[in-house]
Design a protein around this motif. Structure first.
Motif, short mmCIF file in Angstrom:
data_model
loop_
_atom_site.label_atom_id
_atom_site.label_comp_id
_atom_site.label_asym_id
_atom_site.label_seq_id
_atom_site.Cartn_x
_atom_site.Cartn_y
_atom_site.Cartn_z
N PRO A 211 1.33 -1.38 -0.30
CA PRO A 211 -0.15 -0.08 0.08
C PRO A 211 0.71 1.29 -0.02
O PRO A 211 0.21 2.40 -0.86
CB PRO A 211 -1.00 -0.37 1.30
N GLU A 236 -5.66 -3.63 -1.73
CA GLU A 236 -5.63 -4.89 -0.90
C GLU A 236 -6.52 -4.70 0.74
O GLU A 236 -6.68 -4.22 1.12
CB GLU A 236 -4.22 -4.83 -0.33
N ARG A 237 -7.44 -6.03 0.55
CA ARG A 237 -7.55 -6.40 1.58
C ARG A 237 -7.88 -7.66 2.18
O ARG A 237 -7.78 -8.79 0.98
CB ARG A 237 -9.05 -5.38 1.54
N TYR A 238 -8.30 -7.74 3.24
CA TYR A 238 -7.79 -8.65 4.05
C TYR A 238 -9.12 -9.54 3.28
O TYR A 238 -9.92 -8.96 3.21
CB TYR A 238 -8.75 -9.62 5.12
N LYS A 240 -12.20 -12.96 2.44
CA LYS A 240 -13.01 -14.41 3.13
C LYS A 240 -13.61 -15.01 2.18
O LYS A 240 -12.90 -16.09 1.92
CB LYS A 240 -13.20 -14.39 4.27
N CYS A 241 -14.39 -13.80 1.94
CA CYS A 241 -15.06 -15.16 0.88
C CYS A 241 -15.50 -14.69 -0.20
O CYS A 241 -15.74 -15.97 -0.56
CB CYS A 241 -16.98 -14.65 1.72
N GLY A 244 -18.85 -10.91 -1.65
CA GLY A 244 -19.36 -9.18 -0.87
C GLY A 244 -20.20 -9.63 0.62
O GLY A 244 -20.71 -8.96 -0.05
N GLY A 247 -17.58 -9.22 4.48
CA GLY A 247 -17.55 -7.56 5.06
C GLY A 247 -16.62 -7.31 5.06
O GLY A 247 -15.86 -6.39 5.48
N HIS A 248 -14.68 -8.48 5.33
CA HIS A 248 -14.24 -8.23 5.65
C HIS A 248 -13.57 -7.04 4.95
O HIS A 248 -12.03 -5.82 4.92
CB HIS A 248 -13.16 -9.68 5.78
N ALA A 250 -14.67 -4.59 2.99
CA ALA A 250 -15.05 -3.55 2.81
C ALA A 250 -14.96 -1.92 2.49
O ALA A 250 -13.97 -2.31 3.52
CB ALA A 250 -16.19 -3.22 3.12
N ILE A 251 -14.81 -1.00 1.86
CA ILE A 251 -14.06 -0.03 1.77
C ILE A 251 -15.07 1.27 1.67
O ILE A 251 -15.17 0.97 0.26
CB ILE A 251 -12.69 0.36 1.45
N LYS A 254 -17.92 -0.34 -1.35
CA LYS A 254 -17.32 -1.07 -3.02
C LYS A 254 -16.50 -2.63 -1.58
O LYS A 254 -16.72 -2.31 -0.11
CB LYS A 254 -16.18 -0.84 -2.98
N TYR A 255 -17.20 -3.50 -2.01
CA TYR A 255 -16.37 -4.78 -1.55
C TYR A 255 -15.30 -4.96 -2.09
O TYR A 255 -15.51 -4.93 -3.72
CB TYR A 255 -17.58 -5.85 -1.63
N GLU A 273 -12.16 5.95 2.79
CA GLU A 273 -11.02 5.45 3.54
C GLU A 273 -9.86 4.84 2.51
O GLU A 273 -10.47 4.74 1.84
CB GLU A 273 -11.07 4.42 4.97
N CYS B 254 -22.04 -9.66 9.20
CA CYS B 254 -20.69 -10.27 9.34
C CYS B 254 -19.61 -12.03 9.48
O CYS B 254 -20.40 -11.59 10.84
CB CYS B 254 -19.76 -8.85 9.17
N TYR B 255 -19.34 -12.01 8.61
CA TYR B 255 -18.48 -13.67 9.48
C TYR B 255 -17.03 -13.72 8.56
O TYR B 255 -16.67 -13.23 8.44
CB TYR B 255 -19.33 -14.49 8.85
N PHE B 281 -10.70 -7.87 12.73
CA PHE B 281 -11.37 -7.77 11.86
C PHE B 281 -11.09 -6.88 10.69
O PHE B 281 -11.04 -8.07 8.95
CB PHE B 281 -12.83 -7.26 11.86
N THR B 282 -9.84 -6.02 9.83
CA THR B 282 -9.03 -6.35 8.89
C THR B 282 -7.82 -6.11 8.72
O THR B 282 -7.08 -6.48 7.75
CB THR B 282 -9.46 -4.76 8.94
N GLU B 284 -4.44 -7.87 8.25
CA GLU B 284 -3.89 -9.28 6.92
C GLU B 284 -2.48 -10.42 7.19
O GLU B 284 -2.07 -9.73 8.57
CB GLU B 284 -3.61 -8.25 5.99
N ARG B 291 -7.19 -0.84 9.52
CA ARG B 291 -8.12 -0.36 10.97
C ARG B 291 -7.91 -0.89 12.18
O ARG B 291 -8.67 -1.06 12.86
CB ARG B 291 -10.06 -0.33 10.16
N ARG B 300 -16.45 3.41 10.15
CA ARG B 300 -16.73 2.68 9.29
C ARG B 300 -18.36 2.40 10.13
O ARG B 300 -19.18 2.01 8.81
CB ARG B 300 -15.53 1.26 9.66
#
Lengths: 274, 357
Positions: A211, A236-238, A240-241, A244, A247-248, A250-251, A254-255, A273, B254-255, B281-282, B284, B291, B300
């Protein structure tokens, strides 16, 4: 109804050691029908499972125009990636995807292309670089800038040597710290900007990397006169699924997994952000 | 009998119909717990229901999105085998309140689209929703600010209004029609007086709401980024990052996803509730955490609840006015939705045109 979370089994055909902590896996799907149907766009990613350890997202780094198998480059940093590094040829991973929007490819035909990659940001961009070589005549001037921490931290050393030997692309590399074998540039990737000539009006710039690197690259591209929609980056974001829901990633609204991971600076700059 | 029609039926006669359906589906409804708590749970008979309650402390989302939901079971081998675990067992939810129905309508939109979540949709398709309009609010309820209640025009299979020994029944769907068709006798069309009586009950309920959450100004402040950074700093300082607000929220979904080994060679992949208020949660794998500070996570949360971008995306702001965040918040009175909305309205930066005034 399709099950969003069920992976397909993919067999490892080849493992290449890229750096001390990074490997590239070549895979094909066990189900022949699925393997034949599998198609992706440059910049898309897959969710890879090591059963019992979990699942993690990886950008596809192979050429989307070449079918039959696909590749991912994996740095060992967490539980899943360390488990992946234990795997051997013939072992299987679970794979879901492809997910995400991908880089514009057809849309930037006719333009000059500038690629700016940092460290392990090169793999997703390789899925764009290779098809550009395949359709080389459809693109203008082509420049690739690559920066890594040290010479041995560079991924795809063979491919880099091949690209360096080509006369239809300008490849410049740099490292943060050189060693006795390194005769090239030392410094962050943006130090390479002064060594190239680009016409921002006719060029699309693509960048991927840490980043902090992306931030400085975009800043310099803007200073060079690039329009907001000619700067294409990945976020870049963590994830999971990958679809979309969790929820991890989301910025703003946007997903990253479904709206991205590829965004233009025009889209990024209005996010609440970054 | 058609969707949209209204009937009146003796309460016991209605509950008897539910009892007759007990064999084919799980019957879930409000029961009296210790210390006066109300707990929604599966019952053997409607006689276990309590009718003296306003709402449950926990949201009903666990009946659609369980705290932990197994997605598939895998067997480790040279070629791993796996088997999906989609729960299609039918359930009847009796007695849930309008605000919770609004939450379900939110999920209906969220879990569909290009990537339809088949686990949620299977549960949803096999659930019959019998909601009960609220005759009185809790002192934390503010559904009238959020179009969440106290009664609804749609979204339920059947909506009951409690008239003492009788129910006024709104038929909301084909499932509702089918259920009501099992009533053998005593079902009569609602009269004008019945509808007037319901209107009075709802007006009385409306008038008893105490907390207010006039979200319009807060939406403008957040959407136009007029909230002072120091205000987010303050809220971040006050927040315990316990995640309670997200867990009790009927809108939050969220999950996390993880694998669990049940034996050395077999296990399950499951998802479980997670919270955007947790510091990890975020985070990496590289250690980068976009966050890291509570301030960023609170921002958020309220961006998600109140920005116009999300209102457009979801067709609704992210609150149904159930008031559970008021009850659960550790930072008492400072970070529940009505409190934050009030702070955003009063302490946000004025609009540019207001600054010169």
């Amino acid at each position: 109804m399709d099950n969003l979370y069920l992976p397909q089994l993919a067999v490892i055909d080849q493992i290449v050691d890229e750096t001390p902590d990074t490997k590239t896996f070549t895979l094909h799907f066990l189900d022949q029908k699925h393997n034949k149907a599998f198609a992706f766009k440059p910049g898309q990613f897959v969710e890879v499972s090591v059963f019992g350890k979990g699942e993690a997202p990886f950008g596809l780094c192979s050429n989307p125009l070449r079918k039959g198998n696909f590749r991912i480059t994996v740095r060992a940093t967490g539980t899943v990636t360390n488990a992946m590094h234990q795997a051997k040829v013939g072992d299987v991973f679970g794979v879901r995807g492809p997910f995400g929007n991908g880089f514009p490819f057809e849309e930037v035909m006719g333009y000059d292309i500038l690629i700016v990659a940092g460290g392990i940001g090169l793999p997703p961009l390789r899925s764009l670089i290779e098809p550009i070589f395949d359709k080389r005549k459809k693109f203008g001037n082509f420049i690739i800038l690559y920066g890594a921490r040290t010479p041995s931290d560079r991924v795809y050393k063979d491919a880099l040597a091949e690209w360096a030997a080509r006369d239809d692309v300008q490849l410049l590399q740099t490292v943060d710290r050189g060693d006795e074998s390194w005769t090239g540039n030392v410094g962050v990737v943006t130090t390479l900007f002064e060594k190239i000539k680009v016409d921002p009006q006719r060029t699309f710039a693509f960048t991927c990397g840490p980043p902090i690197m992306i931030r400085f690259v975009i800043q310099d591209l803007l200073a060079m006169g690039f329009a907001d929609d000619h700067i294409i980056s990945t976020l870049e974001r963590y994830m999971k699924c990958g679809v979309g829901k969790c929820g991890h990633c989301a910025i703003g609204h946007k997903y990253i997994c479904v709206d991205g991971p590829v965004f233009s600076w025009q889209q990024i700059k209005v996010l609440p952000e970054r | 009998m058609k969707v949209g029609q209204k009937y009146v039926l003796d309460k016991q006669a209605f509950l008897a119909v539910l009892d007759s359906l007990r064999r084919g589906a799980k019957l879930i409804g409000p029961t009296a717990g210790p210390d006066g708590d109300v707990i929604f749970r599966e019952v053997e008979s409607t006689s276990e229901f309590t009718h003296d309650y306003v709402n449950e402390f926990d949201p009903i989302k666990r009946f659609f999105i369980p705290h932990r939901q197994d997605l598939f079971r895998f067997q480790l081998d040279k070629m791993p085998k796996f088997e999906p675990l989609v729960d299609t067992s039918p359930q009847i939810l009796f007695g849930i309140r309008s605000c919770d129905v609004k939450g379900i309508l939110h999920w209906d939109k969220f879990f569909t689209g290009v990537y339809a979540d088949n686990y949620y949709l299977a549960k949803r398709a096999n659930t019959t929703i019998i909601s009960v309009a609220c005759n009185r609010p809790l002192d934390t309820c503010f559904c009238i600010c959020c179009d969440g209640g106290p009664w609804l025009e749609s979204g339920f299979d059947l909506q009951l209004s409690d008239f003492g020994d009788r129910y006024l029944i709104d038929v909301g769907s084909a499932k509702g029609v089918a259920l009501l068709a099992k009533v053998k006798k005593g079902l009569v069309a609602a009269t004008r007086q019945d509808l007037e009586h319901r209107k009075e009950l709802m007006a009385t309920c409306d008038s008893q709401m105490v907390p207010t959450a006039y979200v319009a100004k807060a939406i403008i402040q957040i959407t136009n980024r007029r909230v002072r950074e120091e205000l987010w700093d303050e809220m971040g300082y006050e927040c315990f990052s316990c995640g309670g607000c997200t867990h009790v929220c009927p809108v939050c979904t969220c999950y996390d996803v993880a694998d669990y080994m049940e034996t050395p060679t077999s296990g399950v992949r499951f998802r479980c509730w997670d919270s955007c208020q947790y510091s990890g949660f975020t985070r990496e794998a590289s250690g980068h955490n976009p966050r890291e500070k509570a301030k960023e996570r609170i921002k958020r949360r309220f961006y998600h609840k109140l920005s116009y971008a999300y209102v457009k995306l979801d067709g609704h702001h992210g609150c149904v006015g159930c008031g559970r965040c008021i009850t659960v918040c550790e930072a008492i009175g400072m970070l529940d939705l009505p409190a934050v909305v009030k702070r955003l309205r009063r302490e946000g930066q004025p609009a540019p045109e207001e600054q010169g005034a």
